[in-house]
Design an enzyme around this catalytic site. Structure first.
Site: not given
Length: 104
Positions: A30, A85, A93, A98
């Site tokens: 990330d 998420n 986002e 993922h």
């Protein structure tokens, strides 16, 4: 599904520090790490969110978990967690499924 930054990373149009790749998944660091080790694991198949996973996709979810186990062991992580998420209100986002592998 619309084009995402992850689609471009899969096609190698954008750079990423890749730590694992196979026919089903791609894993890379990330760019905004939230732990000493922060790797994103994504299916190459474009699925917008975990809520969009269908029965035919369940093998991908299992495979992602196996990739996480492999990476945690290979990186010598003493503790780790996975986070997904779902949706904008859930903190997502990029709308390409993922998993965040966060490790210490």
């Amino acid at each position: 599904m619309s084009e995402t930054i992850f689609s471009k990373i899969i096609r190698k149009e954008l750079p990423a520090t890749i730590v694992h790749e196979d026919e089903l998944t791609l894993a890379f660091h990330d760019i905004n790490p939230q732990a000493p080790v922060h790797i994103l694991i994504i299916p190459k198949k474009p699925i917008p969110t975990l809520a969009d996973v269908e029965e035919d996709d369940l093998h991908l979810v299992t495979h992602i978990h196996k990739v996480a186990q492999h990476l945690a062991k290979a990186l010598g992580l003493e503790g780790w967690k996975m986070q997904v998420n779902v949706g904008a209100k859930g903190g997502q986002e990029v709308f390409h499924l993922h998993y965040h592998l966060l490790g210490w």
